[in-house]
Design a protein around this motif. Structure first.
Motif, mmCIF file in Angstrom:
data_model
loop_
_atom_site.group_PDB
_atom_site.id
_atom_site.type_symbol
_atom_site.label_atom_id
_atom_site.label_comp_id
_atom_site.label_asym_id
_atom_site.label_seq_id
_atom_site.Cartn_x
_atom_site.Cartn_y
_atom_site.Cartn_z
ATOM 1 N N THR A 8 8.337 -3.676 -20.172
ATOM 2 C CA THR A 8 9.262 -3.912 -19.175
ATOM 3 C C THR A 8 9.631 -2.577 -18.503
ATOM 4 N N ALA A 9 9.678 -1.522 -19.406
ATOM 5 C CA ALA A 9 9.978 -0.049 -18.543
ATOM 6 C C ALA A 9 8.880 0.362 -17.862
ATOM 7 N N LEU A 10 7.978 0.279 -18.217
ATOM 8 C CA LEU A 10 6.645 0.925 -17.379
ATOM 9 C C LEU A 10 6.741 -0.102 -16.340
ATOM 10 N N VAL A 11 6.818 -1.379 -16.285
ATOM 11 C CA VAL A 11 6.800 -2.129 -14.949
ATOM 12 C C VAL A 11 7.953 -1.796 -13.915
ATOM 13 N N THR A 12 9.169 -1.527 -14.556
ATOM 14 C CA THR A 12 10.308 -0.988 -13.649
ATOM 15 C C THR A 12 9.929 0.303 -13.171
ATOM 16 N N LYS A 13 9.459 1.245 -13.859
ATOM 17 C CA LYS A 13 9.113 2.420 -13.171
ATOM 18 C C LYS A 13 7.993 2.549 -12.394
ATOM 19 N N ARG A 14 6.968 1.642 -12.400
ATOM 20 C CA ARG A 14 5.867 1.218 -11.422
ATOM 21 C C ARG A 14 6.575 0.894 -10.212
ATOM 22 N N ALA A 15 7.542 -0.092 -10.021
ATOM 23 C CA ALA A 15 8.195 -0.564 -9.065
ATOM 24 C C ALA A 15 8.900 0.418 -8.352
ATOM 25 N N GLU A 16 9.675 1.033 -9.063
ATOM 26 C CA GLU A 16 10.395 2.253 -8.586
ATOM 27 C C GLU A 16 9.773 3.081 -7.789
ATOM 28 N N MET A 17 8.572 3.765 -8.305
ATOM 29 C CA MET A 17 7.549 4.667 -7.822
ATOM 30 C C MET A 17 6.906 4.218 -6.493
ATOM 31 N N ALA A 18 6.681 2.722 -6.375
ATOM 32 C CA ALA A 18 5.924 2.019 -5.342
ATOM 33 C C ALA A 18 6.998 2.177 -4.278
ATOM 34 N N GLY A 19 8.208 1.781 -4.746
ATOM 35 C CA GLY A 19 9.325 1.755 -3.659
ATOM 36 C C GLY A 19 9.449 3.199 -2.903
ATOM 37 N N LEU A 20 9.440 4.232 -3.559
ATOM 38 C CA LEU A 20 9.627 5.566 -3.051
ATOM 39 C C LEU A 20 8.591 5.999 -2.046
ATOM 40 N N ILE A 21 7.180 5.584 -2.668
ATOM 41 C CA ILE A 21 5.979 5.717 -1.702
ATOM 42 C C ILE A 21 6.153 4.809 -0.618
ATOM 43 N N GLU A 22 6.661 3.561 -0.397
ATOM 44 C CA GLU A 22 6.795 3.072 0.870
ATOM 45 C C GLU A 22 8.067 3.512 1.705
ATOM 46 N N HIS A 23 9.150 3.958 0.900
ATOM 47 C CA HIS A 23 10.335 4.685 1.700
ATOM 48 C C HIS A 23 9.553 6.075 2.545
ATOM 49 N N HIS A 24 8.834 6.935 1.539
ATOM 50 C CA HIS A 24 8.276 8.035 2.424
ATOM 51 C C HIS A 24 7.379 7.881 3.365
ATOM 52 N N ARG A 25 6.732 6.895 3.128
ATOM 53 C CA ARG A 25 5.522 6.514 4.347
ATOM 54 C C ARG A 25 6.288 6.082 5.422
ATOM 55 N N LYS A 26 7.377 5.259 5.616
ATOM 56 C CA LYS A 26 8.339 5.172 6.615
ATOM 57 C C LYS A 26 8.793 6.256 7.055
ATOM 58 N N GLU A 27 9.508 6.904 6.271
ATOM 59 C CA GLU A 27 9.884 8.264 6.830
ATOM 60 C C GLU A 27 9.153 9.200 7.600
ATOM 61 N N MET A 28 8.008 9.222 7.127
ATOM 62 C CA MET A 28 6.772 10.009 7.625
ATOM 63 C C MET A 28 6.448 9.416 8.937
ATOM 64 N N GLY A 29 6.265 8.150 9.180
ATOM 65 C CA GLY A 29 5.862 7.669 10.541
ATOM 66 C C GLY A 29 7.016 7.812 11.491
ATOM 67 N N ARG A 30 8.522 7.981 11.019
ATOM 68 C CA ARG A 30 9.658 8.189 11.744
ATOM 69 C C ARG A 30 9.376 9.629 12.372
ATOM 70 N N LEU A 31 9.226 10.460 11.516
ATOM 71 C CA LEU A 31 9.125 11.908 11.726
ATOM 72 C C LEU A 31 7.849 12.264 12.652
ATOM 73 N N ALA A 32 6.666 11.596 12.607
ATOM 74 C CA ALA A 32 5.637 11.659 13.353
ATOM 75 C C ALA A 32 6.210 11.269 14.780
ATOM 76 N N THR A 33 6.926 10.254 15.068
ATOM 77 C CA THR A 33 7.291 9.925 16.401
ATOM 78 C C THR A 33 8.264 10.623 16.829
ATOM 79 N N ASP A 34 9.246 11.211 16.096
ATOM 80 C CA ASP A 34 9.887 12.112 16.770
ATOM 81 C C ASP A 34 9.392 13.512 17.044
#
Length: 86
Positions: A8-34
């Motif tokens: 359960t802890a590993l699944v939770t940590k994996r979900a957290e990391m996947a969310g961070l990756i998705e967040h930073h991908r969106k941020e990179m796209g926004r920064l590239a547009t800017d």
């Protein structure tokens, strides 16, 4: 067999990391547009500018404990006190 709380802890940590990756991908796209908009604006004001010659400025995370230069000053002061104490 694997412990359920470990899985359960590993699944939770994996979900957290996947969310961070998705967040930073969106941020990179926004920064590239800017950056593209900024490049276009630079070309409007200075058409002869070669954008490839402009270097990226390194992003530095500030240390919340020391101001810039204070850590090294603290180290050398402490080091001198230690040498004097010996």
């Amino acid at each position: 067999m694997a412990e359920s709380h470990v899985v359960t802890a590993l699944v939770t940590k994996r979900a957290e990391m996947a969310g961070l990756i998705e967040h930073h991908r969106k941020e990179m796209g926004r920064l590239a547009t800017d950056l593209a908009h900024l490049d276009a604006t630079l070309k409007l004001f200075s058409p002869e500018i070669d954008l490839r010659t402009l270097r990226a400025k390194e992003h530095r995370t500030r240390n919340r404990f020391f101001r810039p230069g204070n850590a090294s000053a603290w180290f050398w002061t402490s080091s001198a006190r230690l040498r004097a104490w010996r």
